[in-house]
Design a protein around this motif. Structure first.
Motif, PDB file in Angstrom:
ATOM      1  N   ILE A  98      -3.696  -6.751   1.719  1.00 47.83           N
ATOM      2  CA  ILE A  98      -3.968  -8.032   1.078  1.00 47.83           C
ATOM      3  C   ILE A  98      -2.989  -8.237  -0.070  1.00 47.83           C
ATOM      4  O   ILE A  98      -2.677  -7.304  -0.808  1.00 47.83           O
ATOM      5  N   GLY A  99      -2.499  -9.450  -0.186  1.00 49.38           N
ATOM      6  CA  GLY A  99      -1.622  -9.791  -1.306  1.00 49.38           C
ATOM      7  C   GLY A  99      -0.377 -10.558  -0.933  1.00 49.38           C
ATOM      8  O   GLY A  99      -0.017 -11.513  -1.638  1.00 49.38           O
ATOM      9  N   ALA A 126       1.798  -7.560  -4.072  1.00 50.48           N
ATOM     10  CA  ALA A 126       2.232  -8.906  -4.431  1.00 50.48           C
ATOM     11  C   ALA A 126       1.158  -9.690  -5.190  1.00 50.48           C
ATOM     12  O   ALA A 126       0.714  -9.263  -6.265  1.00 50.48           O
ATOM     13  N   ASP A 127       0.729 -10.843  -4.653  1.00 45.71           N
ATOM     14  CA  ASP A 127      -0.240 -11.693  -5.345  1.00 45.71           C
ATOM     15  C   ASP A 127      -1.571 -10.979  -5.577  1.00 45.71           C
ATOM     16  O   ASP A 127      -2.296 -11.298  -6.530  1.00 45.71           O
ATOM     17  N   GLY A 128      -1.908 -10.013  -4.717  1.00 43.91           N
ATOM     18  CA  GLY A 128      -3.132  -9.244  -4.909  1.00 43.91           C
ATOM     19  C   GLY A 128      -3.103  -8.403  -6.163  1.00 43.91           C
ATOM     20  O   GLY A 128      -4.155  -8.015  -6.686  1.00 43.91           O
ATOM     21  N   LEU A 129      -1.908  -8.111  -6.658  1.00 40.86           N
ATOM     22  CA  LEU A 129      -1.739  -7.402  -7.927  1.00 40.86           C
ATOM     23  C   LEU A 129      -1.643  -8.392  -9.084  1.00 40.86           C
ATOM     24  O   LEU A 129      -2.347  -8.266 -10.087  1.00 40.86           O
ATOM     25  N   THR A 130      -0.771  -9.388  -8.930  1.00 42.82           N
ATOM     26  CA  THR A 130      -0.519 -10.344 -10.009  1.00 42.82           C
ATOM     27  C   THR A 130      -1.780 -11.074 -10.434  1.00 42.82           C
ATOM     28  O   THR A 130      -1.970 -11.396 -11.613  1.00 42.82           O
ATOM     29  N   ASP A 144     -10.462   3.072  -4.661  1.00 41.18           N
ATOM     30  CA  ASP A 144     -10.700   4.507  -4.582  1.00 41.18           C
ATOM     31  C   ASP A 144      -9.399   5.208  -4.216  1.00 41.18           C
ATOM     32  O   ASP A 144      -8.369   4.562  -4.037  1.00 41.18           O
ATOM     33  N   ARG A 145      -9.445   6.507  -4.089  1.00 37.45           N
ATOM     34  CA  ARG A 145      -8.223   7.299  -3.961  1.00 37.45           C
ATOM     35  C   ARG A 145      -7.477   7.048  -2.657  1.00 37.45           C
ATOM     36  O   ARG A 145      -6.307   7.413  -2.535  1.00 37.45           O
ATOM     37  N   ASP A 146      -8.133   6.435  -1.666  1.00 37.52           N
ATOM     38  CA  ASP A 146      -7.463   6.128  -0.407  1.00 37.52           C
ATOM     39  C   ASP A 146      -6.718   4.799  -0.435  1.00 37.52           C
ATOM     40  O   ASP A 146      -5.991   4.484   0.508  1.00 37.52           O
ATOM     41  N   ASP A 147      -6.888   4.021  -1.480  1.00 40.18           N
ATOM     42  CA  ASP A 147      -6.233   2.725  -1.585  1.00 40.18           C
ATOM     43  C   ASP A 147      -4.829   2.897  -2.171  1.00 40.18           C
ATOM     44  O   ASP A 147      -4.533   3.880  -2.849  1.00 40.18           O
ATOM     45  N   VAL A 148      -3.967   1.908  -1.910  1.00 36.80           N
ATOM     46  CA  VAL A 148      -2.568   1.977  -2.323  1.00 36.80           C
ATOM     47  C   VAL A 148      -2.171   0.666  -2.994  1.00 36.80           C
ATOM     48  O   VAL A 148      -2.425  -0.421  -2.445  1.00 36.80           O
ATOM     49  N   LEU A 149      -1.552   0.773  -4.155  1.00 38.34           N
ATOM     50  CA  LEU A 149      -0.955  -0.370  -4.846  1.00 38.34           C
ATOM     51  C   LEU A 149       0.550  -0.285  -4.683  1.00 38.34           C
ATOM     52  O   LEU A 149       1.133   0.792  -4.841  1.00 38.34           O
ATOM     53  N   THR A 150       1.212  -1.422  -4.397  1.00 32.71           N
ATOM     54  CA  THR A 150       2.643  -1.392  -4.096  1.00 32.71           C
ATOM     55  C   THR A 150       3.430  -2.356  -4.984  1.00 32.71           C
ATOM     56  O   THR A 150       4.059  -3.303  -4.504  1.00 32.71           O
ATOM     57  N   LEU A 159       0.271  -5.205 -14.639  1.00 31.75           N
ATOM     58  CA  LEU A 159      -0.945  -4.397 -14.586  1.00 31.75           C
ATOM     59  C   LEU A 159      -0.941  -3.253 -15.588  1.00 31.75           C
ATOM     60  O   LEU A 159      -2.002  -2.811 -16.041  1.00 31.75           O
ATOM     61  N   PHE A 160       0.251  -2.760 -15.902  1.00 32.44           N
ATOM     62  CA  PHE A 160       0.383  -1.576 -16.763  1.00 32.44           C
ATOM     63  C   PHE A 160       1.397  -1.849 -17.877  1.00 32.44           C
ATOM     64  O   PHE A 160       2.459  -1.216 -17.933  1.00 32.44           O
ATOM     65  N   PRO A 161       1.112  -2.805 -18.751  1.00 30.37           N
ATOM     66  CA  PRO A 161       2.096  -3.170 -19.779  1.00 30.37           C
ATOM     67  C   PRO A 161       2.453  -1.978 -20.666  1.00 30.37           C
ATOM     68  O   PRO A 161       1.588  -1.233 -21.113  1.00 30.37           O
TER      69      PRO A 161
END
Length: 275
Positions: A98-99, A126-130, A144-150, A159-161
Motif C-alpha cells: 500500500i502506498g 510512498a504516499d502510505g508513508l507521507t 509488526d516485525r513482519d512489515d516493511v517500510l520503503t 517520518l524520522f526527522p
C-alpha cells in the motif's frame, strides 16, 4: 551476473517444487490509487507476479476499475468502496503493498489501519508513508516485525526527522527499532534494517534506477517475496539486490516498465546457482 550474491538470502529463496500450486506460492494484494493514478499499482503488481507470487490482485477504488481492467492480464482486480471493504477484499492475502500513488489523504490513512488488522504482512511505501508525516507513532502502532517500510530519503525525513544526521546506517537501524518493522532506506547504497538488529547495505546499486516508478517495482518485488513466506528482512535484501541487478542488465534507456521483464533472467541465474 554482476557482483557477488549474498549466499544467506540466496539459499532461502522460495523456489516452487513439483507439487506446488499457485495458492501455495502466495497471494499478494496491491492497493491502487484513483483512476488517474493507477500506473504505480500496476507496476508493483506485475513485479510481484514476476518474482514468483502465485496470485496477485490489485485492490482499487471503484472509479479506477475501468482504467485498470484493460491494462492487466494475469493480475486480478477487486474494487473496494471503503476501508472496511478493503479489509474484506484483502482477506486471505499473505502480503499487501500500500502506498504507491495511493494519495496523501485520510482515506489512505484509514486503508493502512484497515490492512493492519488483516494479518497480511504489509509493504508500506510512498504516499502510505507521507500521509503519516507529523503522526509517525500512529503508523508505528499499526506495524509488526513482519512489515516493511520503503522510504527514500525525503520520505524518511518526514517520518524520522533528524535521524539522518546519524548517518544512513545508524539512522536506518534506529528507525527500524522505533517502527518495530523492517526499514528499507533507499539510495545509491540502500540500507536494510530489521528491528532485531540485523542490518545490511546493498552493494550493487546503479544510477539507471533513477527513473519514475522504479520504487513501485521494488515495493512489489518485496511484497511478492513476502507473499511466498520469505522472512521480511531477507525478502527486502533479496529484492533490493535483484532490482539493481535487473536495472544493471538493461542499462541506458531503462524505464520502470522494463524492470519486471528483466526479472526472469535474474531469477534464472540465481536458480542455476541454487541447483
Amino acid at each position: 551476473m554482476t557482483g557477488s550474491v549474498p549466499a544467506d538470502w540466496r539459499d532461502v529463496l522460495p523456489w516452487p517444487g513439483p507439487d506446488t500450486h499457485k495458492h501455495a506460492r502466495g497471494r499478494l494484494g496491491v492497493v491502487s490509487g484513483k483512476a488517474t493514478q493507477t500506473g504505480a499499482a500496476r507496476l508493483a503488481a506485475r513485479a510481484g507476479l514476476r518474482i514468483g507470487a502465485g496470485l496477485v490482485r490489485i485492490l482499487c477504488p471503484p472509479d479506477a476499475a475501468a482504467a485498470i481492467a484493460p491494462a492487466i492480464e494475469a493480475v486480478m482486480l477487486t474494487p473496494f468502496g471503503s476501508d472496511e471493504a478493503l479489509a474484506e477484499a484483502a482477506e486471505g492475502m499473505d502480503a499487501v503493498v500500500i502506498g504507491p500513488a495511493a494519495g496523501v489523504n485520510d482515506a489512505t490513512r484509514a486503508n493502512v489501519r484497515a490492512l493492519a488488522g488483516t494479518g497480511a504482512a504489509l509493504v508500506v511505501d510512498a504516499d502510505g508513508l507521507t500521509v503519516f508525516e507529523g503522526w509517525p507513532a500512529d503508523l508505528f502502532d499499526l506495524l509488526d516485525r513482519d512489515d516493511v517500510l520503503t522510504p527514500h530519503e525525503g520520505e524518511f525525513k518526514r517520518l524520522f526527522p533528524g535521524l539522518l544526521d546519524m548517518g544512513r546506517e545508524a539512522a536506518a537501524a534506529e528507525a527500524s527499532r522505533r517502527a518495530g518493522a523492517v526499514v528499507v532506506l533507499k539510495g545509491p547504497a540502500t540500507v536494510i534494517a530489521a528491528p532485531d538488529g540485523r542490518l545490511a547495505v546493498n552493494g550493487n546499486g546503479t544510477p539507471w534506477l533513477a527513473t519514475a516508478g522504479s520504487g513501485d517495482v521494488l515495493a512489489g518485488m518485496i511484497g511478492g517475496l513476502m507473499a511466498q513466506r520469505m522472512d521480511s528482512f531477507d525478502a527486502a535484501r533479496a529484492a533490493v539486490w535483484m532490482h539493481a541487478e535487473a536495472a544493471r542488465g538493461f542499462g541506458p534507456g531503462l524505464i520502470a516498465e522494463d524492470l519486471p521483464e528483466r526479472l526472469p533472467a535474474v531469477l534464472a541465474a540465481l536458480h542455476a546457482q541454487a541447483g
